[in-house]
Motif scaffolding. Structure first.
Motif, PDB file in Angstrom:
ATOM      1  N   UNK A   6      -3.025  -1.583 -38.053  1.00 30.04           N
ATOM      2  CA  UNK A   6      -3.996  -2.670 -38.198  1.00 30.04           C
ATOM      3  C   UNK A   6      -5.381  -2.174 -37.821  1.00 30.04           C
ATOM      4  N   UNK A   7      -6.338  -2.334 -38.741  1.00 31.41           N
ATOM      5  CA  UNK A   7      -7.722  -1.968 -38.461  1.00 31.41           C
ATOM      6  C   UNK A   7      -8.437  -3.166 -37.847  1.00 31.41           C
ATOM      7  N   UNK A   8      -9.224  -2.892 -36.844  1.00 31.51           N
ATOM      8  CA  UNK A   8      -9.960  -3.952 -36.150  1.00 31.51           C
ATOM      9  C   UNK A   8     -11.433  -3.618 -36.185  1.00 31.51           C
ATOM     10  N   UNK A   9     -12.207  -4.430 -36.924  1.00 34.16           N
ATOM     11  CA  UNK A   9     -13.611  -4.117 -37.144  1.00 34.16           C
ATOM     12  C   UNK A   9     -14.431  -3.996 -35.878  1.00 34.16           C
ATOM     13  N   UNK A  10     -14.084  -4.780 -34.843  1.00 29.52           N
ATOM     14  CA  UNK A  10     -14.875  -4.731 -33.621  1.00 29.52           C
ATOM     15  C   UNK A  10     -14.659  -3.453 -32.834  1.00 29.52           C
ATOM     16  N   UNK A  11     -13.629  -2.668 -33.206  1.00 29.38           N
ATOM     17  CA  UNK A  11     -13.319  -1.447 -32.460  1.00 29.38           C
ATOM     18  C   UNK A  11     -13.467  -0.178 -33.289  1.00 29.38           C
ATOM     19  N   UNK A  12     -13.694  -0.300 -34.577  1.00 31.27           N
ATOM     20  CA  UNK A  12     -13.775   0.885 -35.432  1.00 31.27           C
ATOM     21  C   UNK A  12     -14.898   1.800 -34.963  1.00 31.27           C
ATOM     22  N   UNK A  13     -14.600   3.094 -34.981  1.00 32.65           N
ATOM     23  CA  UNK A  13     -15.571   4.087 -34.538  1.00 32.65           C
ATOM     24  C   UNK A  13     -15.480   4.433 -33.074  1.00 32.65           C
ATOM     25  N   UNK A  14     -14.665   3.697 -32.318  1.00 33.27           N
ATOM     26  CA  UNK A  14     -14.462   4.058 -30.911  1.00 33.27           C
ATOM     27  C   UNK A  14     -13.753   5.399 -30.835  1.00 33.27           C
ATOM     28  N   UNK A  15     -14.098   6.184 -29.833  1.00 33.56           N
ATOM     29  CA  UNK A  15     -13.562   7.544 -29.719  1.00 33.56           C
ATOM     30  C   UNK A  15     -12.373   7.563 -28.768  1.00 33.56           C
ATOM     31  N   UNK A  31      -2.777  10.445 -36.116  1.00 31.84           N
ATOM     32  CA  UNK A  31      -2.771   9.929 -37.487  1.00 31.84           C
ATOM     33  C   UNK A  31      -2.865   8.410 -37.504  1.00 31.84           C
ATOM     34  N   UNK A  32      -2.062   7.755 -36.682  1.00 31.74           N
ATOM     35  CA  UNK A  32      -2.066   6.288 -36.652  1.00 31.74           C
ATOM     36  C   UNK A  32      -3.366   5.738 -36.078  1.00 31.74           C
ATOM     37  N   UNK A  33      -3.881   6.371 -35.046  1.00 34.55           N
ATOM     38  CA  UNK A  33      -5.134   5.904 -34.461  1.00 34.55           C
ATOM     39  C   UNK A  33      -6.298   6.100 -35.429  1.00 34.55           C
ATOM     40  N   UNK A  34      -6.296   7.220 -36.143  1.00 34.30           N
ATOM     41  CA  UNK A  34      -7.340   7.458 -37.155  1.00 34.30           C
ATOM     42  C   UNK A  34      -7.269   6.424 -38.263  1.00 34.30           C
ATOM     43  N   UNK A  35      -6.035   6.111 -38.706  1.00 40.56           N
ATOM     44  CA  UNK A  35      -5.860   5.116 -39.761  1.00 40.56           C
ATOM     45  C   UNK A  35      -6.311   3.735 -39.323  1.00 40.56           C
ATOM     46  N   UNK A  36      -6.286   3.490 -38.001  1.00 38.75           N
ATOM     47  CA  UNK A  36      -6.730   2.200 -37.461  1.00 38.75           C
ATOM     48  C   UNK A  36      -8.243   2.150 -37.269  1.00 38.75           C
ATOM     49  N   UNK A  37      -8.940   3.231 -37.609  1.00 34.64           N
ATOM     50  CA  UNK A  37     -10.388   3.222 -37.567  1.00 34.64           C
ATOM     51  C   UNK A  37     -11.021   3.916 -36.382  1.00 34.64           C
TER      52      UNK A  37
END
Length: 247
Positions: A6-15, A31-37
């Protein structure tokens, strides 16, 4: 039903820094964390993790307990000493004592191996929302000698700043908003961690750690007190010693 992360827009780009010496685990988690943004970096041991922490300033570290060089518990302690970066620990150990050791070292959450990669993503998202997203702008809470400022994320006692982790701050803020009310551990786990199901010892450990930072004498707590048979109560003015015993 879709099985994609599940991608969450408020968290995308967090490292996110994934620290695990098992390349398969690190690959799947990444892989899964990257796919989630998320932006994902990796390290294979504690020493490399600490170097990457300093260089990359990740928002969260996914940290395996069993690491070569510096083990995960000691690595977690050093991460916590360096700042308030969120830590989610991975452990193949299932005993409660092992999980408590991780929490006492400063971890915000833990996940037992083998784990579902989707659950890992959800746990990471939950921890980040709790620890890194901007808090609502609220007026400071002043009670007794305590001042808790949700906007600045600063808590003080009699004018001295308290060195709290993000989760310790959340726990103190929740209780300080409701002085004199007793809460059981399940209620605190839901309200502060956002978990409807979880290990209640998580709350016990954080209460113990918070007492060490806010009580003049943590062995005889006067402010964050145990209500026997119920849970915990925050008393900003200080309870009589006869009423309280540390848990």
């Amino acid at each position: 039903m879709s099985t994609s992360p599940h991608r969450s827009g408020d968290l995308e780009g967090r490292r996110i820094l994934v620290v695990d010496d098992d390349p398969t685990v690190a690959e799947v988690a990444g892989t899964y964390l990257s796919a989630a943004g998320f932006v994902v970096d990796r390290a294979a041991d504690g020493g490399e993790a600490l170097r990457r922490l300093a260089a990359l300033a990740p928002d969260l570290v996914v940290l395996d307990v069993m690491l070569p060089d510096i083990d995960g518990i000691e690595t977690c302690r050093r991460i916590r000493a360096a700042g308030d970066t969120a830590v989610l620990m991975l452990t193949a150990r299932t005993s409660q004592d092992d999980r408590i050791i991780g929490l006492e070292a400063g971890a915000d959450d833990y996940l037992t191996k083998p784990f579902s990669p989707r659950e890992l993503v959800l746990r990471v998202q939950s921890v980040l929302r709790r620890t890194t997203l901007a808090a609502p702008i609220d007026a400071p809470i002043v009670c007794g000698g305590y001042r808790v400022d949700p906007a600045a994320r600063i808590a003080t006692y009699e004018g001295s700043e308290l060195n709290l982790t993000a989760r310790e701050f959340d726990l103190l803020e929740y209780l300080a908003r409701r002085p004199g009310q007793a809460f059981d551990r399940a209620r605190l786990l839901q309200a502060v961690w956002g978990w409807s199901i979880g290990d209640l010892s998580t709350v016990t450990v954080h209460v113990r750690r918070l007492r060490e930072k806010i009580e003049p004498d943590p062995t005889e707590p006067r402010h964050l007190v145990t209500v026997w048979g119920v849970g915990y109560r925050f008393d900003p003015t200080g309870s009589p010693p006869s009423e309280v015993r540390p848990e």
